[in-house]
Design an enzyme around this catalytic site. Structure first.
Site, PDB file in Angstrom:
ATOM      1  N   ARG A 157      -9.797  -1.593   5.837  1.00 24.61           N
ATOM      2  CA  ARG A 157      -9.826  -1.125   4.455  1.00 24.61           C
ATOM      3  C   ARG A 157     -11.202  -1.384   3.873  1.00 24.61           C
ATOM      4  O   ARG A 157     -11.761  -2.465   4.056  1.00 24.61           O
ATOM      5  CB  ARG A 157      -8.763  -1.865   3.637  1.00 24.61           C
ATOM      6  CG  ARG A 157      -8.526  -1.282   2.270  1.00 24.61           C
ATOM      7  CD  ARG A 157      -7.561  -2.132   1.448  1.00 24.61           C
ATOM      8  NE  ARG A 157      -8.255  -3.160   0.710  1.00 24.61           N
ATOM      9  CZ  ARG A 157      -7.769  -3.760  -0.392  1.00 24.61           C
ATOM     10  NH1 ARG A 157      -6.573  -3.456  -0.836  1.00 24.61           N
ATOM     11  NH2 ARG A 157      -8.474  -4.686  -1.018  1.00 24.61           N
ATOM     12  N   TYR A 208     -12.078  -4.462  -8.291  1.00 28.05           N
ATOM     13  CA  TYR A 208     -10.918  -4.830  -7.487  1.00 28.05           C
ATOM     14  C   TYR A 208     -11.283  -4.807  -5.986  1.00 28.05           C
ATOM     15  O   TYR A 208     -11.917  -3.868  -5.517  1.00 28.05           O
ATOM     16  CB  TYR A 208      -9.728  -3.860  -7.711  1.00 28.05           C
ATOM     17  CG  TYR A 208      -8.722  -4.064  -6.609  1.00 28.05           C
ATOM     18  CD1 TYR A 208      -7.896  -5.177  -6.610  1.00 28.05           C
ATOM     19  CD2 TYR A 208      -8.702  -3.224  -5.485  1.00 28.05           C
ATOM     20  CE1 TYR A 208      -7.048  -5.446  -5.548  1.00 28.05           C
ATOM     21  CE2 TYR A 208      -7.851  -3.482  -4.420  1.00 28.05           C
ATOM     22  CZ  TYR A 208      -7.035  -4.597  -4.464  1.00 28.05           C
ATOM     23  OH  TYR A 208      -6.221  -4.870  -3.405  1.00 28.05           O
ATOM     24  N   ASP A 237      -8.080   1.488  -1.176  1.00 27.07           N
ATOM     25  CA  ASP A 237      -7.085   1.208  -2.217  1.00 27.07           C
ATOM     26  C   ASP A 237      -7.687   1.540  -3.575  1.00 27.07           C
ATOM     27  O   ASP A 237      -8.636   0.882  -4.022  1.00 27.07           O
ATOM     28  CB  ASP A 237      -6.692  -0.274  -2.150  1.00 27.07           C
ATOM     29  CG  ASP A 237      -5.486  -0.609  -3.011  1.00 27.07           C
ATOM     30  OD1 ASP A 237      -5.082   0.235  -3.838  1.00 27.07           O
ATOM     31  OD2 ASP A 237      -4.952  -1.729  -2.853  1.00 27.07           O
ATOM     32  N   HIS A 271      -5.981   1.295  -6.316  1.00 25.87           N
ATOM     33  CA  HIS A 271      -5.366   0.295  -7.194  1.00 25.87           C
ATOM     34  C   HIS A 271      -5.027   0.845  -8.573  1.00 25.87           C
ATOM     35  O   HIS A 271      -5.344   0.242  -9.608  1.00 25.87           O
ATOM     36  CB  HIS A 271      -6.255  -0.956  -7.284  1.00 25.87           C
ATOM     37  CG  HIS A 271      -5.469  -2.238  -7.251  1.00 25.87           C
ATOM     38  ND1 HIS A 271      -5.080  -2.903  -8.374  1.00 25.87           N
ATOM     39  CD2 HIS A 271      -4.965  -2.957  -6.218  1.00 25.87           C
ATOM     40  CE1 HIS A 271      -4.393  -3.991  -8.048  1.00 25.87           C
ATOM     41  NE2 HIS A 271      -4.301  -4.042  -6.743  1.00 25.87           N
ATOM     42  N   GLU A 299      -4.694   4.749  -1.074  1.00 27.14           N
ATOM     43  CA  GLU A 299      -3.565   3.940  -1.555  1.00 27.14           C
ATOM     44  C   GLU A 299      -3.531   3.873  -3.075  1.00 27.14           C
ATOM     45  O   GLU A 299      -4.576   3.768  -3.720  1.00 27.14           O
ATOM     46  CB  GLU A 299      -3.718   2.537  -0.966  1.00 27.14           C
ATOM     47  CG  GLU A 299      -2.737   1.525  -1.489  1.00 27.14           C
ATOM     48  CD  GLU A 299      -3.018   0.127  -0.915  1.00 27.14           C
ATOM     49  OE1 GLU A 299      -3.672   0.028   0.142  1.00 27.14           O
ATOM     50  OE2 GLU A 299      -2.592  -0.855  -1.538  1.00 27.14           O
ATOM     51  N   GLU A 323       3.459  -0.792  -3.206  1.00 24.47           N
ATOM     52  CA  GLU A 323       3.440  -2.259  -3.068  1.00 24.47           C
ATOM     53  C   GLU A 323       4.123  -2.948  -4.241  1.00 24.47           C
ATOM     54  O   GLU A 323       4.562  -4.085  -4.108  1.00 24.47           O
ATOM     55  CB  GLU A 323       2.009  -2.786  -2.879  1.00 24.47           C
ATOM     56  CG  GLU A 323       1.107  -2.600  -4.068  1.00 24.47           C
ATOM     57  CD  GLU A 323      -0.315  -3.092  -3.807  1.00 24.47           C
ATOM     58  OE1 GLU A 323      -0.852  -2.799  -2.735  1.00 24.47           O
ATOM     59  OE2 GLU A 323      -0.871  -3.763  -4.687  1.00 24.47           O
ATOM     60  N   ARG A 328       4.746   1.699   0.907  1.00 28.77           N
ATOM     61  CA  ARG A 328       4.188   0.346   1.041  1.00 28.77           C
ATOM     62  C   ARG A 328       5.107  -0.761   0.532  1.00 28.77           C
ATOM     63  O   ARG A 328       4.696  -1.899   0.372  1.00 28.77           O
ATOM     64  CB  ARG A 328       2.833   0.284   0.322  1.00 28.77           C
ATOM     65  CG  ARG A 328       1.787   0.998   1.139  1.00 28.77           C
ATOM     66  CD  ARG A 328       0.402   0.922   0.578  1.00 28.77           C
ATOM     67  NE  ARG A 328       0.010  -0.344   0.020  1.00 28.77           N
ATOM     68  CZ  ARG A 328      -0.279  -1.437   0.734  1.00 28.77           C
ATOM     69  NH1 ARG A 328      -0.214  -1.416   2.050  1.00 28.77           N
ATOM     70  NH2 ARG A 328      -0.651  -2.538   0.122  1.00 28.77           N
ATOM     71  N   GLU A 357      -0.558  -4.070   6.474  1.00 27.92           N
ATOM     72  CA  GLU A 357      -1.708  -4.735   5.855  1.00 27.92           C
ATOM     73  C   GLU A 357      -1.735  -6.209   6.283  1.00 27.92           C
ATOM     74  O   GLU A 357      -0.695  -6.856   6.372  1.00 27.92           O
ATOM     75  CB  GLU A 357      -1.604  -4.652   4.325  1.00 27.92           C
ATOM     76  CG  GLU A 357      -2.791  -5.255   3.590  1.00 27.92           C
ATOM     77  CD  GLU A 357      -2.668  -5.131   2.069  1.00 27.92           C
ATOM     78  OE1 GLU A 357      -1.537  -5.022   1.572  1.00 27.92           O
ATOM     79  OE2 GLU A 357      -3.714  -5.147   1.405  1.00 27.92           O
ATOM     80  N   TRP A 364      -4.972  -2.714 -14.128  1.00 27.03           N
ATOM     81  CA  TRP A 364      -5.779  -3.492 -13.167  1.00 27.03           C
ATOM     82  C   TRP A 364      -5.424  -3.058 -11.763  1.00 27.03           C
ATOM     83  O   TRP A 364      -4.294  -2.762 -11.434  1.00 27.03           O
ATOM     84  CB  TRP A 364      -5.547  -5.005 -13.307  1.00 27.03           C
ATOM     85  CG  TRP A 364      -6.378  -5.720 -12.287  1.00 27.03           C
ATOM     86  CD1 TRP A 364      -7.721  -5.914 -12.323  1.00 27.03           C
ATOM     87  CD2 TRP A 364      -5.925  -6.285 -11.057  1.00 27.03           C
ATOM     88  NE1 TRP A 364      -8.127  -6.558 -11.189  1.00 27.03           N
ATOM     89  CE2 TRP A 364      -7.046  -6.790 -10.391  1.00 27.03           C
ATOM     90  CE3 TRP A 364      -4.662  -6.372 -10.449  1.00 27.03           C
ATOM     91  CZ2 TRP A 364      -6.970  -7.397  -9.140  1.00 27.03           C
ATOM     92  CZ3 TRP A 364      -4.567  -6.979  -9.213  1.00 27.03           C
ATOM     93  CH2 TRP A 364      -5.714  -7.499  -8.555  1.00 27.03           C
TER      94      TRP A 364
HETATM   95  O1  EZ4 Z   1      -3.577  -6.488  -5.734  1.00 26.17           O
HETATM   96  O2  EZ4 Z   1      -1.313  -8.395  -3.754  1.00 26.17           O
HETATM   97  O3  EZ4 Z   1      -3.202  -3.705  -1.147  1.00 26.17           O
HETATM   98  N1  EZ4 Z   1      -3.275  -4.784  -1.618  1.00 26.17           N
HETATM   99  C1  EZ4 Z   1      -3.315  -5.056  -2.933  1.00 26.17           C
HETATM  100  C2  EZ4 Z   1      -3.308  -6.503  -3.340  1.00 26.17           C
HETATM  101  C3  EZ4 Z   1      -2.658  -6.713  -4.710  1.00 26.17           C
HETATM  102  C4  EZ4 Z   1      -2.155  -8.121  -4.829  1.00 26.17           C
HETATM  103  C5  EZ4 Z   1      -1.409  -8.335  -6.148  1.00 26.17           C
HETATM  104  O4  EZ4 Z   1      -0.737  -9.553  -6.166  1.00 26.17           O
HETATM  105  O5  EZ4 Z   1      -3.359  -4.154  -3.731  1.00 26.17           O
HETATM  106  O6  EZ4 Z   1      -4.618  -7.010  -3.342  1.00 26.17           O
HETATM  107 CO    CO Z   2      -2.880  -2.282  -2.808  1.00 21.29          CO
END
Ligand code: EZ4
Ligand code: CO
Length: 403
Positions: free
Chosen positions: A148, A160, A211, A213, A237, A263, A284, A340, A403
């Site tokens: 990743r 992030y 990701d 996010h 992702e 996730e 996920r 992951e 976030w």
């Molecule tokens: O931000 O597990 O793909 N992994 C992620 C992680 C999440 C954290 C949050 O608790 O997005 O880094």
């Molecule tokens: Co993630």
């Protein structure tokens, strides 16, 4: 019949907080379940101690499905991360006990191995594109087949996925939430350049992941997916927040980049439309936040009918107990995709000695009966709970963002 004699919650902070449920039967067999919900740990600890454990004592530990239904239907208040993490912990612990009683590693009880090992992806990150590529080359060197990529964004002080300590990225970094800054425009300029450079440096065979996010709108995600297509990413992702599952339709209309999400999902209902309309390629959802092995198997079976593969969340806030559970699940499930894998610190591994191991870019759960994870309670007690939050995010004008 193997009656549950006792159950208790162990909270420990070997570098980061973990909540673990330990169930013991009258025959003296113990099972472990992870109940960690990052930044909200004590809510799940209380849900278990105050509301679940009293209902468990005296029940037959072997009736896993019945206990799952009892806790899910019986609470009246369904779903949600706290409830489903608590149910997951009970479910994992009961599967662990069943495996130990049978003398078999859990994957054998789930139908046996469908593959030799579980392909994992590691997290390469850096402040600049060059730093990120250097980190990715290290992962490749260590045998990873999938990596990743997350890079810093010029103009944003923190991003992030980018850490000071490359090996052990830990987003829950403060006793009150730190404030991050976000700019979609700055971010969208960097990622295609990162992938162009990475494909060039790492060659055609390594799987490259990213990701987002939850930071984009559907049309922005369509654009980013399209921009990344020439570099054949493995997946994009959490391109958008999935509260509105319809959002993914618009992304699909604009890109053939594969999409992964889930996730933060707690149940199959969070993914029903996404799966049924084939709006995603990887689900996920993970053992700890989606109701345990029992419920995750149900999600995977449903996903299999629509060509959706699994890609379980596996960040450091999921304890080695969840990692083990995920690996037994991954090894057995027919529609496994990828897992992951963020390595835990030595401190964490010492508290949770485990049978799983890494080799040639893959993990294997090992052959120990049950989950194959233990907890060193003396060590755990030396690391008391220490409040820690995930960051929050604001746009450049000060407004709150995801976030
Ligand atoms: O931000 O597990 O793909 N992994 C992620 C992680 C999440 C954290 C949050 O608790 O997005 O880094
Ligand atoms: Co993630």
């Amino acid at each position: 019949m193997s009656k549950i004699r006792s159950a208790r919650v162990i909270v420990t902070c070997p570098g980061r907080n973990f909540v673990t449920l330990k169930i013991e039967t009258e025959d003296g067999v113990t099972g472990l379940g992870d109940a960690t919900l990052n930044g909200r740990e004590l809510a799940v600890a209380s849900y278990l101690t105050d509301h679940v454990i009293p209902c468990l004592i005296g029940r037959d530990a072997h009736r896993i499905e019945d206990i799952w239904q009892y806790l899910y239907r019986g609470a009246y208040w369904r779903r949600g991360p706290v409830t489903m993490s608590a149910i997951a912990a009970v479910d994992m612990a009961l599967w662990d006990i069943k495996g130990k009683v049978a003398g078999l590693p859990l994957y054998q009880l789930l139908g046996g191995a469908s593959r030799d090992a579980v392909m994992v992806y590691g997290h390469a990150n850096g402040e600049s594109i060059d730093d990120t590529i250097a980190a990715a080359l290290e992962y490749k060197q260590q045998g990873y087949k999938a990596i990743r990529l997350q890079s810093g964004v010029p103009g944003l002080s923190s991003t992030y996925g980018v850490s000071k300590d490359k090996l052990f990225y830990e987003p829950a970094d403060s006793d009150l939430p730190t404030e991050n800054l976000w700019s979609t425009e700055r971010y969208m300029r960097v990622v295609p350049d990162l992938f162009a450079a990475a494909r060039e440096a790492l060659g055609p065979d390594v799987h490259l992941l990213h990701d987002v996010h939850h930071r984009l709108t559907p049309i922005e995600a369509g654009r980013l997916g399209k921009d990344l297509e020439p570099y054949r990413p493995f997946w994009m992702e959490d391109a958008v927040v999935a509260d509105n599952q319809d959002s993914f339709r618009l992304i699909r209309q604009h890109t053939t980049t594969r999409l992964a999400v889930g996730e933060i999902f707690n149940s199959v209902w969070d993914a029903k439309q996404l799966i049924q309309e084939q709006l995603i390629d990887y689900i996920r959802a993970t053992v700890v936040h989606a109701g345990g092995i029992t419920h995750l198997r149900r999600i995977a079976s449903f996903a299999d009918m629509y060509n959706v593969r699994t890609g379980c969340h596996g960040a450091t806030d999921l304890s080695p107990v969840t990692m083990a559970a995920a690996l037994h699940f991954d090894l057995s499930v027919p529609n496994f995709g990828i897992q992951e894998y963020m390595r835990h610190t030595d401190e964490t591994d010492a508290v949770f000695p485990h049978a799983y191991s890494f080799k040639d870019g893959s993990l294997h759960p090992g052959e120990a009966p049950g989950l194959g994870v233990d907890i060193d309670e003396e060590r755990a007690a030396r690391h008391p709970y220490s409040r820690a939050y995930l960051p929050v995010n604001r746009l450049e004008d000060g407004s709150m963002f995801n976030w």
